[in-house]
Design an enzyme around this catalytic site. Structure first.
Site, mmCIF file in Angstrom:
data_model
loop_
_atom_site.group_PDB
_atom_site.id
_atom_site.type_symbol
_atom_site.label_atom_id
_atom_site.label_comp_id
_atom_site.label_asym_id
_atom_site.label_seq_id
_atom_site.Cartn_x
_atom_site.Cartn_y
_atom_site.Cartn_z
ATOM 1 N N LYS A 136 15.911 -7.146 -34.007
ATOM 2 C CA LYS A 136 16.331 -7.666 -32.709
ATOM 3 C C LYS A 136 16.710 -9.150 -32.762
ATOM 4 O O LYS A 136 17.466 -9.618 -31.919
ATOM 5 C CB LYS A 136 15.189 -7.509 -31.700
ATOM 6 C CG LYS A 136 14.762 -6.077 -31.438
ATOM 7 C CD LYS A 136 15.640 -5.436 -30.406
ATOM 8 C CE LYS A 136 15.036 -4.142 -29.900
ATOM 9 N NZ LYS A 136 15.831 -3.549 -28.816
ATOM 10 N N THR A 152 21.342 -12.027 -29.382
ATOM 11 C CA THR A 152 21.240 -11.506 -28.013
ATOM 12 C C THR A 152 22.309 -12.206 -27.195
ATOM 13 O O THR A 152 22.348 -13.438 -27.140
ATOM 14 C CB THR A 152 19.858 -11.782 -27.410
ATOM 15 O OG1 THR A 152 18.847 -11.173 -28.219
ATOM 16 C CG2 THR A 152 19.765 -11.246 -25.989
ATOM 17 N N ARG A 194 8.661 11.077 -30.748
ATOM 18 C CA ARG A 194 7.389 11.769 -30.450
ATOM 19 C C ARG A 194 7.668 12.840 -29.399
ATOM 20 O O ARG A 194 7.332 12.674 -28.219
ATOM 21 C CB ARG A 194 6.341 10.768 -29.914
ATOM 22 C CG ARG A 194 5.993 9.629 -30.862
ATOM 23 C CD ARG A 194 4.995 8.668 -30.217
ATOM 24 N NE ARG A 194 5.492 8.138 -28.945
ATOM 25 C CZ ARG A 194 6.305 7.082 -28.857
ATOM 26 N NH1 ARG A 194 6.695 6.436 -29.947
ATOM 27 N NH2 ARG A 194 6.712 6.663 -27.677
ATOM 28 N N ASP A 236 11.451 -9.934 -23.911
ATOM 29 C CA ASP A 236 12.175 -8.711 -23.574
ATOM 30 C C ASP A 236 11.177 -7.625 -23.208
ATOM 31 O O ASP A 236 10.249 -7.334 -23.977
ATOM 32 C CB ASP A 236 13.020 -8.263 -24.770
ATOM 33 C CG ASP A 236 14.069 -7.233 -24.385
ATOM 34 O OD1 ASP A 236 14.461 -7.203 -23.211
ATOM 35 O OD2 ASP A 236 14.501 -6.473 -25.263
ATOM 36 N N HIS A 253 14.550 5.163 -20.125
ATOM 37 C CA HIS A 253 14.825 4.738 -21.492
ATOM 38 C C HIS A 253 13.621 5.011 -22.388
ATOM 39 O O HIS A 253 13.756 5.565 -23.486
ATOM 40 C CB HIS A 253 15.178 3.249 -21.510
ATOM 41 C CG HIS A 253 15.284 2.665 -22.875
ATOM 42 N ND1 HIS A 253 16.235 3.064 -23.786
ATOM 43 C CD2 HIS A 253 14.539 1.705 -23.505
ATOM 44 C CE1 HIS A 253 16.096 2.377 -24.914
ATOM 45 N NE2 HIS A 253 15.064 1.548 -24.766
ATOM 46 N N GLU A 275 20.238 6.513 -27.212
ATOM 47 C CA GLU A 275 20.040 7.578 -26.228
ATOM 48 C C GLU A 275 21.263 8.458 -26.084
ATOM 49 O O GLU A 275 21.165 9.688 -26.039
ATOM 50 C CB GLU A 275 19.699 6.973 -24.866
ATOM 51 C CG GLU A 275 18.372 6.261 -24.777
ATOM 52 C CD GLU A 275 18.172 5.700 -23.383
ATOM 53 O OE1 GLU A 275 17.933 6.489 -22.448
ATOM 54 O OE2 GLU A 275 18.268 4.469 -23.218
ATOM 55 N N THR A 282 16.376 -2.103 -21.982
ATOM 56 C CA THR A 282 17.504 -1.207 -21.714
ATOM 57 C C THR A 282 17.352 -0.526 -20.353
ATOM 58 O O THR A 282 16.316 0.059 -20.043
ATOM 59 C CB THR A 282 17.607 -0.132 -22.803
ATOM 60 O OG1 THR A 282 17.747 -0.776 -24.070
ATOM 61 C CG2 THR A 282 18.798 0.774 -22.562
ATOM 62 N N GLU A 289 21.134 -4.630 -20.381
ATOM 63 C CA GLU A 289 19.937 -5.201 -19.763
ATOM 64 C C GLU A 289 20.302 -6.204 -18.670
ATOM 65 O O GLU A 289 21.425 -6.715 -18.609
ATOM 66 C CB GLU A 289 19.069 -5.907 -20.813
ATOM 67 C CG GLU A 289 18.636 -5.017 -21.964
ATOM 68 C CD GLU A 289 17.503 -5.616 -22.775
ATOM 69 O OE1 GLU A 289 16.741 -6.444 -22.213
ATOM 70 O OE2 GLU A 289 17.371 -5.263 -23.954
ATOM 71 N N GLU A 312 22.306 -2.824 -26.073
ATOM 72 C CA GLU A 312 21.351 -2.474 -25.020
ATOM 73 C C GLU A 312 21.802 -3.131 -23.721
ATOM 74 O O GLU A 312 21.948 -4.352 -23.662
ATOM 75 C CB GLU A 312 19.932 -2.923 -25.378
ATOM 76 C CG GLU A 312 19.322 -2.141 -26.529
ATOM 77 C CD GLU A 312 17.843 -2.459 -26.732
ATOM 78 O OE1 GLU A 312 17.377 -3.488 -26.203
ATOM 79 O OE2 GLU A 312 17.170 -1.666 -27.410
#
Length: 454
Positions: free
Chosen positions: A274, A278, A165, A149, A156, A400, A381, A222, A220
């Protein structure tokens, strides 16, 4: 490499399978994606091609010698009936291993069979091998040995970076190399499978760590892409040849436990947050079908470093992008009780990926890592820029959309969501459309959330 267009992309072409001619069909004759299915009345798996609301059984065509004597067509058809060594089942692995030539030849032959001007005698012969979607159960399309991945969306990466951060959202390596991590192939599941809320270790503020069900379950949005022909251990794949090693794409939802991830990811990255599940869509849309919708690669802002030479190619800059719209919707248990349709949460486009599929694959093999047929790579993502007054956000996950839960979204039922709740069903959809070409789709990728087992 410039995409090759041929008669299979003719927007005026129609099929004698009438459902394929509907303007909103994901699977017109210009698409012809591959998948693996099993009839409800038969335990054996087979390779099929989607056309409208039907599935074309390739084994039946081959067994009746209807495919002619073209060598590439026959080798592709034979590959579609081969059993994978592990776990001993029919899959797309052997077809993926052949490379692009046989796949293209088979696509052209199927197009000839299914177009509405095919001879009536041929129609009658091949119609015997056409099954309604309601007659079959779809299976995972390939036996995936390895799953990687990536983190290819700069929007993103920047949005998530700002949450953790604020003064330095992007780490120094982001604009130089496609960032990725080795995922867990054993927990890949087919669209429609329920997802059990995972348990894990988390820590809030300065409290002691705790173990229990995640409180921050996320989806997510993808794009997944399958390796076709692989490379030998110790050999790399030049970027100008990279797309010859890609079979096709699917939708992928890499479910994430954000609170588990926040505690465990340093210093080695995602792990249990994770690896629990999936989800994949069942149909793999080939690179040939996508040819009309290729676009220029993401235009890097002034001041961004150019890719290093091994990740740079003029053809990839001109055609390495893909104009693929990606949409995610959510339906809660209460919404189902109230007979309310799913609510669209966001809509993005894979054109906004900072790194192309070719760059991701080339980078993966640049150290001599051997990629194998049916290995699965994913974009990470897919998010886009925030546009003032846009109808739908282009942010591809709840982390997000809700700013890590600080700004919950409100569903049409009046419920609010910071992250996913038990009973929620998430559906991804994807489609390509453009002036002068027929719209094609990837189908859907669904999953509903079950309570934790403890």
């Amino acid at each position: 490499m410039k995409p090759v267009l041929d008669e299979t992309h003719d927007p005026s072409a129609r099929s004698w399978v009438e459902s394929a001619n509907s303007p909103d069909s994901d699977f017109p004759i210009q698409n012809l994606p591959f998948g693996v299915f099993r009839r409800h009345s038969d335990s054996g798996a087979k390779v099929g091609v989607a056309i409208g609301d039907s599935v074309f059984d390739l084994a039946g065509l081959r067994n009746e010698n209807l495919l002619g004597n073209h060598a590439d067509v026959l080798s592709a058809a034979e590959a579609c009936t081969m059993v994978s060594q592990a776990p001993g089942a029919i899959s797309l692995n052997a077809l993926m291993a052949l490379g692009a030539g046989p796949r293209r030849a088979l696509r052209l032959r199927l197009f000839e069979f299914l177009r509405n001007d095919a001879p009536s005698s041929l129609r009658q012969a091949v119609a015997r091998h056409l099954l309604a979607h309601t007659e079959v159960e779809m299976l995972l399309p390939a036996v995936v040995g390895d799953y990687t991945d990536f983190y290819a969306s700069i929007f993103h990466a920047a949005n998530v970076g700002k949450l953790f951060r604020p003064d330095n959202p992007l780490l120094p390596n982001y604009k130089y190399i496609p960032i990725g991590y080795h995922g867990r192939a054993s927990s890949l599941v087919l669209s429609g499978a329920s997802i059990r809320r995972p348990c894990g270790q988390t820590r809030e503020a300065n409290a002691d760590p705790r173990f229990g069900p995640t409180k921050s379950l996320d989806y997510e949005v993808e794009v997944g892409f399958f390796v076709g022909r692989g490379n030998r251990l110790g050999e790399s794949i030049p970027i100008r040849e990279a797309e010859e090693h890609i079979f096709g794409i699917c939708l992928l939802n890499d479910w994430s436990a954000r609170d588990v991830q926040a505690w465990e990811y340093q210093p080695l990255g995602p792990f249990l947050a994770k690896s629990f599940a999936t989800s994949l869509s069942p149909w793999v849309v080939t690179m040939e079908a996508l040819a009309p919708f290729r676009a220029a690669a993401f235009e890097r802002p002034a001041g961004d470093p150019p890719p290093l030479p091994h990740l740079s190619d003029a053809g990839d800059r001109e055609f390495g992008g893909l104009d693929l719209t990606l949409e995610v919707s959510l339906q809660s248990a209460r919404m189902r009780e109230m007979i309310m349709p799913p609510a669209v949460l966001s809509r993005g486009n894979s054109r906004d990926l900072y790194w192309t599929m070719a760059q991701m694959l080339t980078h993966h093999a640049s150290n001599g890592c051997n990629l194998r047929p049916a290995d699965l790579l994913a974009s990470g993502t897919v998010s886009g820029p925030d546009i003032a007054h846009a109808e739908k956000s282009a942010r591809g996950c709840l982390l997000e959309l809700t700013s890590r839960g600080a700004n919950p979204i409100t569903l049409p039922s009046g419920e609010q969501r910071k992250f996913l709740e038990d009973g929620d069903e998430v559906t991804l959809r994807g489609f390509c459309e453009g002036s002068g070409f027929r719209r094609i789709g990837l189908g859907s990728c669904r999953g509903s959330i079950l309570p934790a087992s403890i």
